[in-house]
Design an enzyme around this catalytic site. Structure first.
Site, PDB file in Angstrom:
ATOM      1  N   ILE A  89       0.845  -1.205   0.000  1.00 44.57           N
ATOM      2  CA  ILE A  89       0.000   0.000   0.000  1.00 44.57           C
ATOM      3  C   ILE A  89       0.876   1.250   0.000  1.00 44.57           C
ATOM      4  O   ILE A  89       0.597   2.222  -0.707  1.00 44.57           O
ATOM      5  CB  ILE A  89      -0.985  -0.029   1.196  1.00 44.57           C
ATOM      6  CG1 ILE A  89      -1.906  -1.242   1.080  1.00 44.57           C
ATOM      7  CG2 ILE A  89      -1.797   1.273   1.255  1.00 44.57           C
ATOM      8  CD1 ILE A  89      -2.754  -1.531   2.312  1.00 44.57           C
ATOM      9  N   ALA A 124      -3.141   3.114   8.537  1.00 43.31           N
ATOM     10  CA  ALA A 124      -2.598   1.808   8.908  1.00 43.31           C
ATOM     11  C   ALA A 124      -3.438   1.159  10.008  1.00 43.31           C
ATOM     12  O   ALA A 124      -4.329   0.349   9.725  1.00 43.31           O
ATOM     13  CB  ALA A 124      -1.148   1.976   9.316  1.00 43.31           C
ATOM     14  N   ARG A 125      -3.172   1.512  11.247  1.00 43.71           N
ATOM     15  CA  ARG A 125      -3.906   0.968  12.389  1.00 43.71           C
ATOM     16  C   ARG A 125      -3.906   2.003  13.495  1.00 43.71           C
ATOM     17  O   ARG A 125      -2.921   2.746  13.665  1.00 43.71           O
ATOM     18  CB  ARG A 125      -3.216  -0.294  12.955  1.00 43.71           C
ATOM     19  CG  ARG A 125      -3.590  -1.589  12.304  1.00 43.71           C
ATOM     20  CD  ARG A 125      -5.026  -2.011  12.633  1.00 43.71           C
ATOM     21  NE  ARG A 125      -5.382  -3.246  11.963  1.00 43.71           N
ATOM     22  CZ  ARG A 125      -5.866  -3.355  10.713  1.00 43.71           C
ATOM     23  NH1 ARG A 125      -6.077  -2.276   9.989  1.00 43.71           N
ATOM     24  NH2 ARG A 125      -6.175  -4.525  10.212  1.00 43.71           N
ATOM     25  N   GLU A 155     -10.707   2.257  18.415  1.00 36.04           N
ATOM     26  CA  GLU A 155     -11.892   2.451  17.569  1.00 36.04           C
ATOM     27  C   GLU A 155     -12.902   1.326  17.799  1.00 36.04           C
ATOM     28  O   GLU A 155     -12.496   0.212  18.143  1.00 36.04           O
ATOM     29  CB  GLU A 155     -11.486   2.525  16.083  1.00 36.04           C
ATOM     30  CG  GLU A 155     -10.864   1.259  15.533  1.00 36.04           C
ATOM     31  CD  GLU A 155     -10.397   1.419  14.078  1.00 36.04           C
ATOM     32  OE1 GLU A 155      -9.648   2.358  13.777  1.00 36.04           O
ATOM     33  OE2 GLU A 155     -10.823   0.571  13.261  1.00 36.04           O
ATOM     34  N   HIS A 210     -12.631   4.102   9.342  1.00 46.46           N
ATOM     35  CA  HIS A 210     -11.929   2.890   8.885  1.00 46.46           C
ATOM     36  C   HIS A 210     -12.555   2.347   7.589  1.00 46.46           C
ATOM     37  O   HIS A 210     -13.027   1.208   7.540  1.00 46.46           O
ATOM     38  CB  HIS A 210     -11.924   1.821   9.991  1.00 46.46           C
ATOM     39  CG  HIS A 210     -10.823   0.813   9.823  1.00 46.46           C
ATOM     40  ND1 HIS A 210     -10.188   0.200  10.893  1.00 46.46           N
ATOM     41  CD2 HIS A 210     -10.232   0.309   8.706  1.00 46.46           C
ATOM     42  CE1 HIS A 210      -9.275  -0.644  10.428  1.00 46.46           C
ATOM     43  NE2 HIS A 210      -9.290  -0.587   9.105  1.00 46.46           N
ATOM     44  N   ILE A 211     -12.502   3.183   6.557  1.00 42.70           N
ATOM     45  CA  ILE A 211     -13.140   2.798   5.289  1.00 42.70           C
ATOM     46  C   ILE A 211     -12.164   2.791   4.109  1.00 42.70           C
ATOM     47  O   ILE A 211     -12.579   2.764   2.956  1.00 42.70           O
ATOM     48  CB  ILE A 211     -14.331   3.735   4.944  1.00 42.70           C
ATOM     49  CG1 ILE A 211     -13.884   5.215   4.911  1.00 42.70           C
ATOM     50  CG2 ILE A 211     -15.481   3.536   5.915  1.00 42.70           C
ATOM     51  CD1 ILE A 211     -14.898   6.150   4.257  1.00 42.70           C
TER      52      ILE A 211
END
Ligand code: 8YV
Length: 329
Positions: free
Chosen positions: A157, A238-239, A268, A286-287
């Site tokens: 990515i 990322a996270r 989240e 988170h899409i």
């Protein structure tokens, strides 16, 4: 008798139907987010489970579900799965790489541009009715074209984001990663490997694309944000947990950096309350991988893995994106 599997969240019905050709399938049509205890309860008697990036799969669960043989996720990130524990319990794990790379890179780029050009902030202004006149420096942001793009984490990515920046927007690309890109890829992207500190100091737009691990927890905190240019933006696709959200909210409030774009959050779906009150951050739930074709491809890949991992279908015994194929050897 067909083996039984569990699909943890509401998934495209036609893909569940594909699983029904091979398995007795328990679904979660109501899309309830089960607690670990509820998940264990639903997993009783199941040989496989279709998960997303959020259900924790740990030793306690594996011990409580001794009949479980395969855990197949429709996410590329698998920090919710204790992979060594699964391997030790003889449980095959798969993730869903590649199919979401370009869609997620598109979104990272969109979020970066939205932060740099203050799109969300100015839209809120307009919707609030506050727009009464045009003005010379209204929502003046920073340029993306020709700027320095800093990529933290140069996996698939990260390379997708870098390619968009270099080839589409004439950006100068710098990156920091565990390993260097090969010389040909560096040359094609005009990308230069730099230390993490140089990345933070030099980037006009920093995009974070590293996988989460304990070592990556709060990789970007107050000290790192202090190194960035006051005109810089930070984008995290990322996270949650890689960025210290409280420190970021403070840096945004103090204009230590200009703006941020966040698709992922610590804890989240809860979002740090300070992030909700600073204007110079674009927040999305988170899409990044959420285009319909890509979410379908991710779910189909998880289904392919589950069918193969349980010894069925055209790839039987060879799940296409297994993380611990040695379990089946
Ligand atoms: C997913 C992701 O939307 O693939 C990942 O690692 O973070 C996202 O693309 C989510 O985790 C799906 O379960």
């Amino acid at each position: 008798m067909k083996p039984s599997v569990l699909v943890c969240r509401a998934v495209f019905p036609d893909i569940v139907d594909r699983l029904r050709e091979y398995f007795e399938v328990e679904t979660n049509e109501a899309d309830v987010v089960w607690s670990p205890a509820e998940l264990i309860q639903h997993l009783q008697g199941k040989a496989g489970v279709f998960i997303t990036g959020t259900q924790p799969i740990d030793t306690a669960l594996l011990e409580a579900c001794p009949q479980l043989k395969a855990v197949c996720s429709m996410a590329v990130g698998y920090n919710n799965v204790d992979l060594p524990a699964c391997t030790a319990h003889g449980v095959l794990v798969s993730n869903a790489p590649d199919v979401l790379t370009e869609t997620t890179a598109d979104f990272g780029f969109a979020l970066m541009m939205a932060a740099a050009r203050r799109i969300a902030e100015s839209e809120h202004f307009l919707r609030s009715g506050a727009w009464t006149k045009w003005s010379v420096d209204a929502f003046a942001g920073s340029d993306v074209h020709g700027a320095t793009l800093g990529v933290l984490g140069m996996g698939r990515i990260g390379r997708g984001v870098a390619r968009r920046g270099a080839l589409g927007f004439g950006m100068k690309v710098i990156y920091h990663n565990r390993s260097h890109l090969d010389a040909a890829t560096e040359a094609a992207l005009g990308a230069r490997y730099v230390s993490k500190e140089a990345l933070l100091r030099e980037a006009d737009h920093l995009v974070i694309v590293v996988p989460y691990s304990a070592a990556a927890h709060h990789l970007i905190g107050a000290a790192e944000l202090a190194l960035m240019k006051p005109t810089a933006t930070l984008t995290n696709i990322a996270r949650g947990g890689i960025v210290d959200d409280a420190a970021l909210a403070q840096a945004l409030r103090d204009k230590r950096i200009a703006a941020a774009g966040l698709d992922v959050f610590e804890g989240e779906p809860a979002v740090h309350p300070d992030l909700l009150t600073v204007p110079n951050v674009v927040l999305t739930p988170h899409i990044a991988s959420s285009s319909l074709p890509t979410r379908r491809a991710m779910a189909n890949l998880a289904a392919d893995n589950l069918i193969a991992a349980l010894g069925l279908g055209p790839n039987k015994g060879k799940p296409p994106t297994a993380l611990n194929p040695e379990v089946l050897a």
